[in-house]
Scaffold this active site. Structure first.
Site, PDB file in Angstrom:
ATOM      1  N   SER A  14       0.496  -1.052  -0.304  1.00 40.35           N
ATOM      2  CA  SER A  14      -0.072  -0.036  -0.182  1.00 40.35           C
ATOM      3  C   SER A  14       0.944   1.339  -0.117  1.00 40.35           C
ATOM      4  CB  SER A  14      -0.563  -0.409   1.329  1.00 40.35           C
ATOM      5  OG  SER A  14      -0.370  -0.414   2.593  1.00 40.35           O
ATOM      6  N   LYS A  18      -1.389   5.066  -5.731  1.00 38.38           N
ATOM      7  CA  LYS A  18      -2.595   5.139  -6.344  1.00 38.38           C
ATOM      8  C   LYS A  18      -3.448   6.567  -6.585  1.00 38.38           C
ATOM      9  CE  LYS A  18      -4.617   2.192  -4.863  1.00 38.38           C
ATOM     10  NZ  LYS A  18      -4.392   1.313  -3.475  1.00 38.38           N
ATOM     11  N   CYS A 382      -9.711  26.612  12.588  1.00 40.99           N
ATOM     12  CA  CYS A 382     -10.084  26.027  13.518  1.00 40.99           C
ATOM     13  C   CYS A 382     -10.168  25.575  14.812  1.00 40.99           C
ATOM     14  CB  CYS A 382     -10.491  24.434  12.986  1.00 40.99           C
ATOM     15  SG  CYS A 382     -12.127  23.373  13.459  1.00 40.99           S
ATOM     16  N   HIS A 508     -11.908  25.777   7.215  1.00 40.18           N
ATOM     17  CA  HIS A 508     -10.748  25.303   7.129  1.00 40.18           C
ATOM     18  C   HIS A 508     -10.203  25.947   5.959  1.00 40.18           C
ATOM     19  CE1 HIS A 508     -10.050  21.941   9.945  1.00 40.18           C
ATOM     20  NE2 HIS A 508     -10.885  22.287  10.562  1.00 40.18           N
ATOM     21  N   GLU A 510      -7.570  25.809   3.876  1.00 34.09           N
ATOM     22  CA  GLU A 510      -6.510  24.173   3.411  1.00 34.09           C
ATOM     23  C   GLU A 510      -7.149  23.228   2.625  1.00 34.09           C
ATOM     24  OE1 GLU A 510      -7.854  24.754   6.643  1.00 34.09           O
ATOM     25  OE2 GLU A 510      -7.458  22.698   7.628  1.00 34.09           O
TER      26      GLU A 510
HETATM   27  N1  GLN Z   1     -12.514  20.419  17.861  1.00 34.94           N
HETATM   28  C1  GLN Z   1     -12.464  21.862  17.637  1.00 34.94           C
HETATM   29  C2  GLN Z   1     -14.909  21.886  17.385  1.00 34.94           C
HETATM   30  O1  GLN Z   1     -14.847  20.936  17.424  1.00 34.94           O
HETATM   31  C3  GLN Z   1     -12.242  22.064  16.637  1.00 34.94           C
HETATM   32  C4  GLN Z   1     -12.625  21.155  15.288  1.00 34.94           C
HETATM   33  C5  GLN Z   1     -11.403  21.244  14.565  1.00 34.94           C
HETATM   34  O2  GLN Z   1     -10.153  21.325  14.470  1.00 34.94           O
HETATM   35  N2  GLN Z   1     -11.324  20.683  12.793  1.00 34.94           N
HETATM   36  O3  GLN Z   1     -15.042  22.409  17.641  1.00 34.94           O
END
Ligand code: GLN
Length: 540
Positions: A14, A18, A382, A508, A510
């Site tokens: 693995s 891929k 986040c 996020h 990213e």
């Molecule tokens: N633990 C935090 C929440 O649930 C942040 C989650 C994260 O960083 N993706 O709000």
């Protein structure tokens, strides 16, 4: 043109890549003007990877429609610039759940429900879902796992049947490994032969073989593999380790992978793919000599894939800023007030990673305090953004016990709290606030300037949120809530205008940075880190 289906399987071991090969092929076909999408079928029983911890399966990627997905979907988007959805990632668990639901509804009219035909039919139906939309010329389906795994068998049987049904409109590309034995000074083809045999045993003849290797595979060895594996000699292609994964599409095109694939499916290739913008990106990678030093503070930094999308977004942003990314992973559990100066003083910028739970959280606060006091460009994502808020509450607002109720349910100052709609949820799988939501930015904010617009849509994966009861106190003390969801008023972006670059996002960014469309916040962050570097060290 009828929709064409390309199946990508893997053998020997693995982690051969891929996902990168599928993405690279999609990237070249797209550059030829075709409409392409990639989907991943994972043989494990989990309904989705959302409940897997990063030690098991690396990063959990999130699609715009709120699906918690395999990290390969991140590669697909980064290489093709095409967004994926829930339909692009299916697991054994999803297939079984759907079959069992149908059985309970009585859809099978009293029949015995079996792997063949019911599970395989459900797999085939899912394989063709995106094709049936008429939106794509090519559907590339990556089958997770390795040929020979018990769990992969129903998927391979479905592929066998589909190939029989689709004829020339389908193709199988098999990725294997050619190891180099240092002691014997030899490349070995036997594992590839065995792996192709296993595939043939389940009735699948590969059309194209891609051989992952550390050394060049001589032509006569490739011919031997072709002969033993029943594959055309020109369709045996090597994929040698490269310094950057973004070079792989070009190396595949050099060996005519796209033309071979098209011809085998009855399409005559015309002209050359337009790889111009991609080549410019590669040119920038090659010519970036000056480094930008970024620290990533998180609790999974020892795992290569845990922060995959952040790493790639930073790499893309550094490259477009003509810098070589020097990413220093800092384990948040190891950051203390005593060592933080030593750990961070040479950094041009710091990222505070997303995450869950108490472990490593104090290290994030320590790093954040140091960054704030030293005015280092800092980007919280986040949980990282939530930590920015908590650190500020503790050390600037004078609320020493401020916390998120995730870490301390009885904190007197719940500056980060559980979202109202989360309070009644008990199932962990697929129940967070997931996917793309609208956000409106304040016109004068740094974030708005970076985006060049006020209305944005970004992907989320969290249960907790900024507590609006504290908003005025934060704003009065200099931490501004510059982005909010227009419908719910949830705070999505915080920033400190008095600092060089201090931004936290509840979402996020990213997940949506791609090679041809790098994310504006990462670009702006890297720009600020370069300016800070030049300020400290003098520009060359
Ligand atoms: N633990 C935090 C929440 O649930 C942040 C989650 C994260 O960083 N993706 O709000």
């Amino acid at each position: 043109m009828e929709t064409k289906y390309i199946f990508v399987t893997g053998g020997v071991v693995s982690s051969l890549g891929k996902g990168i090969i599928s993405s690279s092929l999609a990237c070249i076909l797209k550059a030829r003007g075709y409409r392409v999408t990639i989907q991943k079928f994972d043989p494990y029983i989990n309904i989705d990877p959302g409940t897997l911890n990063p030690y098991e399966h690396g990063e959990c990627y999130v699609t715009v429609d709120g699906h918690e997905a395999d990290l390969d979907l991140g590669h697909y988007e980064r290489f093709t610039n095409v967004q994926t959805t829930r339909a692009n990632n299916v697991t054994t668990g999803r297939i079984y759940q759907s079959v069992i639901d149908k059985e309970r509804r009585g859809d099978y009219l009293g029949k015995t429900v079996q792997i063949i035909p019911h599970i395989t039919d459900e797999i085939k139906r899912n394989v063709k879902l995106l094709g049936n939309t008429g939106q794509y010329d090519f559907i590339i389906t990556e089958i997770g796992g390795t040929v020979g795994d018990i769990e992969s068998l129903p998927f391979l049987e479905a592929v066998r049947q589909l190939r029989w049904e689709l004829g020339q409109n389908s193709l199988c590309l098999h990725l294997t490994y050619v190891p180099y034995l240092a002691a014997a000074k030899e490349l070995k083809t036997k594992p590839t032969q065995h792996s192709v045999k296993s595939l043939q045993e389940v009735g699948i003849q590969p059309d194209v073989l891609v051989l992952r290797t550390e050394k060049d595979i001589p032509v006569n060895m490739r011919r031997k593999i072709a002969q033993f594996c029943n594959v055309a000699p020109e369709a045996v292609i090597q994929s040698k380790d490269r310094p950057t994964i973004y070079e792989v599409p070009v190396r595949m095109h050099d060996q005519h992978l796209d033309e071979i694939v098209l011809r085998k499916m009855g399409v005559e290739p015309v002209g050359e793919p337009n790889m111009g913008p991609w080549m410019q990106f590669l040119h920038k990678i090659e010519h970036a000599t000056e480094e930008v030093n970024i620290a990533l503070v998180g609790k999974y930094v020892e795992l290569q894939d845990a922060y995959k999308s952040i790493n790639e977004s930073l790499f893309q942003a550094a490259t477009y800023n003509d810098r070589r990314l020097n990413l220093c992973s800092i384990h948040s559990e190891k950051v203390t007030p005593e060592n933080v100066d030593e750990l961070l003083r040479d950094m041009d910028g710091v990222i505070i990673a997303p995450g869950f739970g108490q472990r490593g959280i104090e290290g994030k606060f320590t790093a954040l305090r140091w960054c704030r006091e030293h005015d280092v460009p800092t980007f919280g994502i986040c949980l990282g953004m939530q930590c920015m808020v908590i650190e500020f509450a503790r050390n600037v607002l004078g609320l020493p016990e401020a916390n998120s109720t995730e870490m301390n349910p009885t904190t007197p100052d719940n500056v980060i709290d559980l979202m109202e709609e989360q309070k009644s949820i008990s199932n962990l799988g697929g129940t967070m606030r997931l996917g793309a939501y609208d956000c409106r930015l304040r016109p004068e904010s740094r974030a708005a300037k970076a985006y060049g617009k006020l209305d944005i849509k970004e992907r989320h994966r969290h249960r907790f949120e900024f507590n609006n009861d504290y908003r005025e106190r934060f704003e009065a003390a200099g931490l501004q809530c510059v982005g909010e969801n227009p419908a719910t008023h949830l705070v999505e972006v915080v920033e400190m205008p008095s600092k060089r670059w201090w931004i936290g996002t509840q979402y996020h960014p990213e997940y949506s940075s791609t090679v041809l469309n790098p994310h504006p916040l990462f670009l702006d962050f890297i720009k600020a880190t370069i300016a800070y570097h030049d300020e400290r060290c003098g520009s060359k």
